[in-house]
Write a protein that holds these residues in place. Sequence first.
Motif, PDB file in Angstrom:
ATOM      1  N   HIS A   1       0.829  -1.198   0.000  1.00 34.65           N
ATOM      2  CA  HIS A   1       0.000   0.000   0.000  1.00 34.65           C
ATOM      3  C   HIS A   1       0.856   1.238   0.000  1.00 34.65           C
ATOM      4  O   HIS A   1       0.776   2.087   0.868  1.00 34.65           O
ATOM      5  N   VAL A   2       1.730   1.303  -0.982  1.00 36.14           N
ATOM      6  CA  VAL A   2       2.672   2.405  -1.058  1.00 36.14           C
ATOM      7  C   VAL A   2       1.946   3.703  -1.358  1.00 36.14           C
ATOM      8  O   VAL A   2       1.127   3.780  -2.254  1.00 36.14           O
ATOM      9  N   GLY A   3       2.257   4.716  -0.605  1.00 38.74           N
ATOM     10  CA  GLY A   3       1.696   6.038  -0.884  1.00 38.74           C
ATOM     11  C   GLY A   3       0.187   6.086  -0.782  1.00 38.74           C
ATOM     12  O   GLY A   3      -0.444   6.939  -1.369  1.00 38.74           O
ATOM     13  N   SER A   4      -0.374   5.187  -0.051  1.00 38.08           N
ATOM     14  CA  SER A   4      -1.832   5.142   0.037  1.00 38.08           C
ATOM     15  C   SER A   4      -2.381   6.320   0.814  1.00 38.08           C
ATOM     16  O   SER A   4      -1.782   6.823   1.744  1.00 38.08           O
ATOM     17  N   SER A   5      -3.556   6.745   0.404  1.00 38.60           N
ATOM     18  CA  SER A   5      -4.185   7.818   1.154  1.00 38.60           C
ATOM     19  C   SER A   5      -5.297   7.258   2.023  1.00 38.60           C
ATOM     20  O   SER A   5      -6.197   7.961   2.420  1.00 38.60           O
ATOM     21  N   GLY A   6      -5.239   5.965   2.263  1.00 43.72           N
ATOM     22  CA  GLY A   6      -6.152   5.408   3.242  1.00 43.72           C
ATOM     23  C   GLY A   6      -7.375   4.737   2.668  1.00 43.72           C
ATOM     24  O   GLY A   6      -8.289   4.391   3.389  1.00 43.72           O
ATOM     25  N   PHE A   7      -7.421   4.527   1.365  1.00 43.47           N
ATOM     26  CA  PHE A   7      -8.566   3.828   0.800  1.00 43.47           C
ATOM     27  C   PHE A   7      -8.400   2.346   1.046  1.00 43.47           C
ATOM     28  O   PHE A   7      -7.299   1.812   0.959  1.00 43.47           O
ATOM     29  N   GLY A   8      -9.480   1.695   1.357  1.00 44.26           N
ATOM     30  CA  GLY A   8      -9.399   0.316   1.834  1.00 44.26           C
ATOM     31  C   GLY A   8      -9.145  -0.712   0.778  1.00 44.26           C
ATOM     32  O   GLY A   8      -9.988  -1.536   0.503  1.00 44.26           O
ATOM     33  N   SER A   9      -7.983  -0.697   0.169  1.00 39.48           N
ATOM     34  CA  SER A   9      -7.725  -1.675  -0.870  1.00 39.48           C
ATOM     35  C   SER A   9      -6.529  -2.555  -0.554  1.00 39.48           C
ATOM     36  O   SER A   9      -5.959  -3.155  -1.424  1.00 39.48           O
ATOM     37  N   VAL A  10      -6.148  -2.623   0.707  1.00 39.57           N
ATOM     38  CA  VAL A  10      -4.952  -3.394   1.041  1.00 39.57           C
ATOM     39  C   VAL A  10      -5.273  -4.876   1.069  1.00 39.57           C
ATOM     40  O   VAL A  10      -6.329  -5.285   1.488  1.00 39.57           O
ATOM     41  N   ARG A  11      -4.315  -5.666   0.578  1.00 41.18           N
ATOM     42  CA  ARG A  11      -4.360  -7.104   0.823  1.00 41.18           C
ATOM     43  C   ARG A  11      -3.266  -7.361   1.838  1.00 41.18           C
ATOM     44  O   ARG A  11      -2.126  -6.971   1.633  1.00 41.18           O
ATOM     45  N   SER A  12      -3.581  -7.988   2.917  1.00 41.34           N
ATOM     46  CA  SER A  12      -2.610  -8.103   3.992  1.00 41.34           C
ATOM     47  C   SER A  12      -1.415  -8.938   3.617  1.00 41.34           C
ATOM     48  O   SER A  12      -0.330  -8.740   4.096  1.00 41.34           O
ATOM     49  N   GLY A  13      -1.594  -9.917   2.720  1.00 43.05           N
ATOM     50  CA  GLY A  13      -0.486 -10.771   2.362  1.00 43.05           C
ATOM     51  C   GLY A  13      -0.201 -11.795   3.445  1.00 43.05           C
ATOM     52  O   GLY A  13       0.846 -12.409   3.469  1.00 43.05           O
ATOM     53  N   GLY A  14      -1.124 -12.002   4.367  1.00 39.86           N
ATOM     54  CA  GLY A  14      -0.942 -12.982   5.434  1.00 39.86           C
ATOM     55  C   GLY A  14      -1.119 -14.386   4.919  1.00 39.86           C
ATOM     56  O   GLY A  14      -1.429 -14.614   3.759  1.00 39.86           O
TER      57      GLY A  14
ATOM     58  N   LEU B   1      -9.361   9.714 -13.439  1.00 43.42           N
ATOM     59  CA  LEU B   1     -10.377   8.734 -13.053  1.00 43.42           C
ATOM     60  C   LEU B   1     -10.160   8.359 -11.592  1.00 43.42           C
ATOM     61  O   LEU B   1      -9.033   8.052 -11.188  1.00 43.42           O
ATOM     62  N   LEU B   2     -11.232   8.384 -10.813  1.00 42.41           N
ATOM     63  CA  LEU B   2     -11.129   8.007  -9.400  1.00 42.41           C
ATOM     64  C   LEU B   2     -11.798   6.662  -9.180  1.00 42.41           C
ATOM     65  O   LEU B   2     -12.994   6.515  -9.438  1.00 42.41           O
ATOM     66  N   LEU B   3     -11.023   5.684  -8.742  1.00 48.66           N
ATOM     67  CA  LEU B   3     -11.551   4.356  -8.430  1.00 48.66           C
ATOM     68  C   LEU B   3     -10.761   3.821  -7.248  1.00 48.66           C
ATOM     69  O   LEU B   3      -9.670   4.307  -6.960  1.00 48.66           O
ATOM     70  N   GLU B   4     -11.298   2.800  -6.606  1.00 42.49           N
ATOM     71  CA  GLU B   4     -10.550   2.127  -5.529  1.00 42.49           C
ATOM     72  C   GLU B   4     -10.326   0.693  -5.973  1.00 42.49           C
ATOM     73  O   GLU B   4     -11.274  -0.079  -6.071  1.00 42.49           O
ATOM     74  N   VAL B   5      -9.087   0.335  -6.268  1.00 43.75           N
ATOM     75  CA  VAL B   5      -8.801  -1.004  -6.793  1.00 43.75           C
ATOM     76  C   VAL B   5      -7.480  -1.548  -6.259  1.00 43.75           C
ATOM     77  O   VAL B   5      -6.685  -0.822  -5.682  1.00 43.75           O
ATOM     78  N   ASP B   6      -7.271  -2.854  -6.494  1.00 45.66           N
ATOM     79  CA  ASP B   6      -6.041  -3.521  -6.041  1.00 45.66           C
ATOM     80  C   ASP B   6      -5.003  -3.619  -7.158  1.00 45.66           C
ATOM     81  O   ASP B   6      -3.806  -3.612  -6.903  1.00 45.66           O
ATOM     82  N   GLN B   7      -5.475  -3.802  -8.383  1.00 42.71           N
ATOM     83  CA  GLN B   7      -4.548  -3.965  -9.512  1.00 42.71           C
ATOM     84  C   GLN B   7      -5.074  -3.199 -10.722  1.00 42.71           C
ATOM     85  O   GLN B   7      -6.290  -3.086 -10.908  1.00 42.71           O
TER      86      GLN B   7
ATOM     87  N   LEU C   1      -1.172   5.773 -13.583  1.00 37.30           N
ATOM     88  CA  LEU C   1      -0.116   5.661 -12.560  1.00 37.30           C
ATOM     89  C   LEU C   1      -0.469   6.516 -11.343  1.00 37.30           C
ATOM     90  O   LEU C   1      -0.220   6.119 -10.196  1.00 37.30           O
ATOM     91  N   GLY C   2      -1.073   7.693 -11.599  1.00 37.25           N
ATOM     92  CA  GLY C   2      -1.529   8.541 -10.484  1.00 37.25           C
ATOM     93  C   GLY C   2      -2.568   7.803  -9.654  1.00 37.25           C
ATOM     94  O   GLY C   2      -2.549   7.841  -8.420  1.00 37.25           O
ATOM     95  N   LEU C   3      -3.459   7.116 -10.348  1.00 34.12           N
ATOM     96  CA  LEU C   3      -4.484   6.310  -9.663  1.00 34.12           C
ATOM     97  C   LEU C   3      -3.826   5.200  -8.834  1.00 34.12           C
ATOM     98  O   LEU C   3      -4.156   4.998  -7.657  1.00 34.12           O
ATOM     99  N   ALA C   4      -2.865   4.510  -9.463  1.00 33.76           N
ATOM    100  CA  ALA C   4      -2.164   3.418  -8.762  1.00 33.76           C
ATOM    101  C   ALA C   4      -1.468   3.953  -7.514  1.00 33.76           C
ATOM    102  O   ALA C   4      -1.503   3.338  -6.448  1.00 33.76           O
ATOM    103  N   LYS C   5      -0.863   5.119  -7.654  1.00 27.41           N
ATOM    104  CA  LYS C   5      -0.137   5.714  -6.518  1.00 27.41           C
ATOM    105  C   LYS C   5      -1.118   6.053  -5.394  1.00 27.41           C
ATOM    106  O   LYS C   5      -0.863   5.755  -4.238  1.00 27.41           O
ATOM    107  N   ARG C   6      -2.252   6.639  -5.765  1.00 26.27           N
ATOM    108  CA  ARG C   6      -3.202   7.085  -4.734  1.00 26.27           C
ATOM    109  C   ARG C   6      -3.751   5.917  -3.920  1.00 26.27           C
ATOM    110  O   ARG C   6      -3.848   5.991  -2.700  1.00 26.27           O
ATOM    111  N   VAL C   7      -4.099   4.824  -4.620  1.00 26.97           N
ATOM    112  CA  VAL C   7      -4.758   3.729  -3.881  1.00 26.97           C
ATOM    113  C   VAL C   7      -3.807   2.585  -3.541  1.00 26.97           C
ATOM    114  O   VAL C   7      -4.212   1.598  -2.954  1.00 26.97           O
ATOM    115  N   GLY C   8      -2.531   2.706  -3.946  1.00 21.75           N
ATOM    116  CA  GLY C   8      -1.576   1.634  -3.626  1.00 21.75           C
ATOM    117  C   GLY C   8      -1.802   0.386  -4.447  1.00 21.75           C
ATOM    118  O   GLY C   8      -1.530  -0.722  -3.975  1.00 21.75           O
TER     119      GLY C   8
END
Length: 439
Positions: free
Chosen positions: A87-100, A171-177, A209-216
Motif C-alpha cells: 500500500h505504497v503512498g496510500s491515502s487510506g482507501f481500503g484496498s490493502v491485501r494483507s499478504g498474510g 479517473l477516481l476508483l478504488e482497486v487492487d490492480q 499511474l496517479g491512480l495506482a499511486k493514490r490507492v496503492g
Amino acid sequence: MGSELTYRGHESQPVTDSYSPKPIKPWFLVTRPIRYLLREQRLVFVLVGIAIASLFFTAIPSSSHAPYDPSQMSGTDTFSYVPAVSHVGSSGFGSVRSGGKVPLGLKRKGLRIVVTGGAGFVGSHLVDRLIARGDSVIVVDNFFTGRKENVMHHFGNPNFELIRHDVVEPLLLEVDQIYHLACPASPVHYKFNPVKTIKTNVVGTLNMLGLAKRVGARFLLTSTSEVYGDPLQHPQKETYWGNVNPIGVRSCYDEGKRTAETLTMDYHRGAEVEVRIARIFNTYGPRMCIDDGRVVSNFVAQALRKEPLTVYGDGKQTRSFQYVSDLVEGLMRLMEGEHVGPFNLGNPGEFTMLELAEVVQETIDPNAKIEFKSNTEDDPHKRKPDISKAKELLGWEPKVSLRKGLPLMVKDFRQRIFGDHKEGSASTTTTTTTSSTSS
Ligand code: NAD
Ligand code: UDP
Ligand code: UDP
C-alpha cells in the motif's frame, strides 16, 4: 432469554459483593482472571484451541509471495493464491491485501481489478480469465477500437462493471490492480489520430499511474516490441535499447510506449508504485477487429472473402506471432510475480509475411491468390523475441503454435463475417483458448 441474563448477572455479581461495603483486596483482582480460567476446565479448552490454531497456521506454507501457479488458475474457485499488494503512498482507501498466510482450502478473496482497454481484443480475453478466477473486474474503455460485444457475456454479472471513459481524463476508483492496456494497437488505428495516440500513451498512462499511486494498486503496462523500432539486434532481448525513428509516422505509438515505460519506471522509483512492464510481440486470435489492417486479420479476412492476400513490400520482412491465450497467461504471471520487467511476451517462432500467407492458404483456401502492394513507411524488417528472461523468472513460454492457433481465429472470423453460428458462438473463445493453452 430474559431469565438467562438474570442468571448470569447473579453469577458475575456474588451475593457477598452486593451488600458488602468492604473494599476489594488487590490480590483478589489480580487472581480473579486466573481463577476464572481454572474453573470448569476452561484452561484446558483454551490450551487445546491454541494448539490447534498453531498447528494449522504453521503447517501450511505461505502463499502470499508464491509465484503465480497456472495449475490453480484453470479452476474458477479453487485458486488459493493471495497476492500481496503493498500500500505504497496510500491515502487510506481500503484496498490493502494483507499478504498474510491463507489456510489451504479457504477460498481466496477476489481482487478488484481495473482493465483499461478491456473491451478490446487482448483486454477482453484477460477479463474472461480474471472473472473466471473470481475477481471483480472494472473495464474502462472509450470504445475507439474496442467493442461491447467482446465483453457482453459478462453483463449482469455482479463482479463485472463497464465504464465508458477516456484514460486521457483523470479517473477516481478504488482497486487492487490495474492492467493498463488502453491504446490502439494496429498501425492503421494508431496512425489514424497520432496526437490522440500519443496523448493516450502519455497522459493516459500518467493518469493510471496517479491512480495506482493514490490507492496503492499494482500497475501493469502493456508496452510493445515496437520500442525496439527497426531492430539492429536479433532476436531482441530486453536489454536492447532499440532503433526508433522519433519523427516518423509510427512514432506516436513507438515513442508513446517508450515514454509510457519511462513514466512507469519513474513512478516506481520516485513514488514506490509497484509496477510491471510487458513488451508484447504481435498477437492474434478471436475477437481481433476484422478490418484493423494488421497482417493476420487482413490475410484471414481476405482468404475467407475469396480476395487476394495483400503482401506488403517483398514479403520477406519477419514477425513472430503469438496466440492470445499465451499472452494472457504471461500477463497474469507477470502481474502476480515479483519482477518488474520489462519482459518480452511473444512467440519466438519467426515467419516472413510470405510464409504467413502460405499458412493462411493451408488453413483456409489453398487457392487464395497473393497480391503484392507497396510497404508502409518505417516498417521494421524483422522481429523475434528472446524470451529467456520470461522463461526463467516467470516460468512462462508460449504453448500454441501458429498452425494450432490460426484455425481458432478463423472459426471466429468466419462466424463474424458470414454470421455462421454452426460452430458455436464467439463467447466460446474463452473455453477454446483456455484448453488450447494447456494443449
Ligand atoms: P485493441 O485496439 O483491440 O484494444 C485497445 C483497447 O483500448 C480498445 O478497446 C480501445 O477502445 C481502448 N482504448 C484506446 N484508446 C483509449 C483511451 N484513450 N481511453 C480508453 N480506452 C481506450 O488492441 P489490443 O491488440 O487488444 O492491444 C491491447 C494493448 O496491448 C495495447 O496497449 C497495445 O499497445 C498492446 N499491444 C498489443 C499487441 C498486439 O499484437 N495485439 C502488440 C503489442 C502491444
Ligand atoms: N489521477 C487520477 N486518478 C487518481 C489519482 C490521480 O486520474 O486517483 C491523475 C491526476 O489527475 C494526475 C495524474 O493522475 O493528472 C498524476 O497524478 P499524481 O498524483 O501522480 O500527480 P499530480 O496530480 O501531483 O500531478
Ligand atoms: N503486412 C502485410 N500485409 C497486410 C498487412 C500488413 O504484408 O495486409 C505486413 C506489414 O508490412 C508488416 C507486417 O505485415 O511488415 C506486420 O504488420 P502489422 O500491421 O500486422 O503489425 P506491425 O507492423 O505492428 O508488426
